[in-house]
Design a protein around this motif. Sequence first.
Motif, short mmCIF file in Angstrom:
data_model
loop_
_atom_site.label_atom_id
_atom_site.label_comp_id
_atom_site.label_asym_id
_atom_site.label_seq_id
_atom_site.Cartn_x
_atom_site.Cartn_y
_atom_site.Cartn_z
N GLY A 1 20.01 32.63 35.39
CA GLY A 1 19.47 33.68 34.11
C GLY A 1 20.17 33.24 32.92
N LYS A 2 19.98 34.07 31.85
CA LYS A 2 20.76 33.97 30.66
C LYS A 2 22.16 34.26 30.44
CE LYS A 2 16.49 33.94 28.06
NZ LYS A 2 15.61 34.65 26.96
N GLY A 3 22.76 35.07 31.74
CA GLY A 3 24.21 35.51 31.87
C GLY A 3 24.03 37.09 32.31
N LEU A 4 25.06 37.34 33.04
CA LEU A 4 25.33 38.60 33.56
C LEU A 4 26.63 39.10 32.77
CD1 LEU A 4 24.56 41.10 35.33
CD2 LEU A 4 25.70 39.86 37.07
N TYR A 5 26.53 40.04 32.08
CA TYR A 5 27.78 40.76 31.63
C TYR A 5 28.21 42.38 32.27
CZ TYR A 5 26.86 36.99 28.45
OH TYR A 5 26.76 35.81 27.95
N ILE A 6 29.02 42.53 32.82
CA ILE A 6 29.52 43.74 33.23
C ILE A 6 30.52 44.43 32.54
CG2 ILE A 6 30.15 44.99 35.47
CD1 ILE A 6 28.57 42.76 36.97
N LEU B 1 32.21 38.47 45.33
CA LEU B 1 31.50 37.72 44.32
C LEU B 1 31.39 36.45 45.13
CD1 LEU B 1 33.80 38.33 41.25
CD2 LEU B 1 31.79 39.64 42.04
N TYR B 2 30.10 35.72 44.52
CA TYR B 2 29.78 34.28 44.93
C TYR B 2 29.53 33.90 43.62
CZ TYR B 2 27.67 30.01 47.27
OH TYR B 2 27.50 28.80 47.79
N ILE B 3 30.34 32.70 43.22
CA ILE B 3 29.96 32.20 41.92
C ILE B 3 29.99 30.86 41.83
CG2 ILE B 3 31.00 31.98 39.55
CD1 ILE B 3 32.47 34.29 39.81
N ALA B 4 28.82 30.06 41.76
CA ALA B 4 28.56 28.73 41.70
C ALA B 4 27.95 28.02 40.58
CB ALA B 4 27.58 28.44 42.94
N ASN B 5 28.16 26.90 40.39
CA ASN B 5 27.60 25.98 39.13
C ASN B 5 27.82 26.36 38.23
OD1 ASN B 5 26.29 25.43 42.10
ND2 ASN B 5 26.09 23.53 40.92
N TYR B 6 28.72 27.36 37.37
CA TYR B 6 28.75 27.70 36.05
C TYR B 6 29.99 28.44 35.81
CZ TYR B 6 26.10 28.27 31.70
OH TYR B 6 25.42 28.11 30.57
N ASN B 7 30.23 28.52 34.55
CA ASN B 7 31.62 29.33 34.00
C ASN B 7 31.55 30.63 34.31
OD1 ASN B 7 32.49 26.80 33.15
ND2 ASN B 7 31.80 27.25 31.40
N ALA B 8 32.73 31.26 34.55
CA ALA B 8 32.87 32.79 34.71
C ALA B 8 34.19 33.25 34.10
CB ALA B 8 32.64 33.22 36.09
N LEU B 9 34.07 34.35 33.67
CA LEU B 9 35.37 35.12 33.08
C LEU B 9 35.54 36.66 33.66
CD1 LEU B 9 37.54 35.42 30.97
CD2 LEU B 9 35.81 36.20 29.22
N ILE B 10 36.59 36.69 34.09
CA ILE B 10 36.85 38.25 34.99
C ILE B 10 38.25 38.69 34.28
CG2 ILE B 10 37.69 39.39 37.01
CD1 ILE B 10 35.26 36.14 37.19
N ARG C 1 24.38 29.12 38.60
CA ARG C 1 23.77 28.52 37.36
C ARG C 1 23.45 29.51 36.20
NH1 ARG C 1 19.89 23.49 39.36
NH2 ARG C 1 21.56 22.42 40.40
N SER C 2 24.51 30.40 36.08
CA SER C 2 24.33 31.59 34.96
C SER C 2 25.70 31.94 34.70
CB SER C 2 23.51 32.53 35.41
OG SER C 2 23.21 33.34 34.47
N TYR C 3 25.94 32.41 33.41
CA TYR C 3 27.39 32.86 32.97
C TYR C 3 27.31 34.03 33.54
CZ TYR C 3 31.41 34.09 30.14
OH TYR C 3 32.54 34.52 29.74
N LEU C 4 28.75 34.40 34.00
CA LEU C 4 29.19 35.85 34.58
C LEU C 4 30.35 36.22 33.81
CD1 LEU C 4 28.80 38.15 36.65
CD2 LEU C 4 30.21 36.75 38.08
#
Length: 222
Positions: A23-28, A78-87, A55-58
């Motif tokens: 997707g275009k990104g998920l922001y929580i 959480l399962y995060i694959a193939n993209y950057n993430a910031l927690i 394959r989407s920013y989290l």
Amino acid sequence: INGKNEFTNNRASMGGAISNHEGKGLYIYGENSFVNNNANFGSGPNIGGAIYSYRSYLCIDSINVFNQNSALGSGGALYIANYNALIKGQNSFNSNSAPIGGAVLLIDSPRIDFQGENVFYSNAASVSGGAIRANNVNELILSNHNYFSINKASNSGGAVYMQNSVLNTQGSSFEGNTAIYGGAIFLENTAFAGNYNIFKNNYASQTGSDIESYQSSINSLE
């Protein structure tokens, strides 16, 4: 997703509560809670008990809670694959479980950043990575007082298991984590740099109560 939303008792094969797929990104943001969600459905991969992101920013920010989520495969919360993430912020991961990555599974990603006072408490993996398991992550950063306490892996990496990755920890605490190998951290083919971290009362029944290193490098550890 912003505010005080509750995601409870949901179930799916990929992302018990939320699937973020190309997707275009998920922001929580805010004080959202993810409780007792499960990746346990049919014959699928059963990954990401609360959130599956591919394959989407989290971005997860503020005081979100992930409690008692589970996955039959990997990534209890959480399962995060193939993209950057910031927690970032003061998110808490408590009593999540999976065979691999009791709370979090990271795979094939450029950069994953945990900033702030995130808490990983009493998460469990029946194989490896009681709180976090990372495979092929170019850089996993744990900065500004992340806290890992009483996490458990039945085999390796009571708190964190790293494989073919880079780990940078700054000012994190590892206390009371347990495994057979690497009570707090297990490193496999991984470059590890750390400063101002605290290791206390971690336990490994075989080797490496704090850190077990296999074909890895450790630099600037204080």
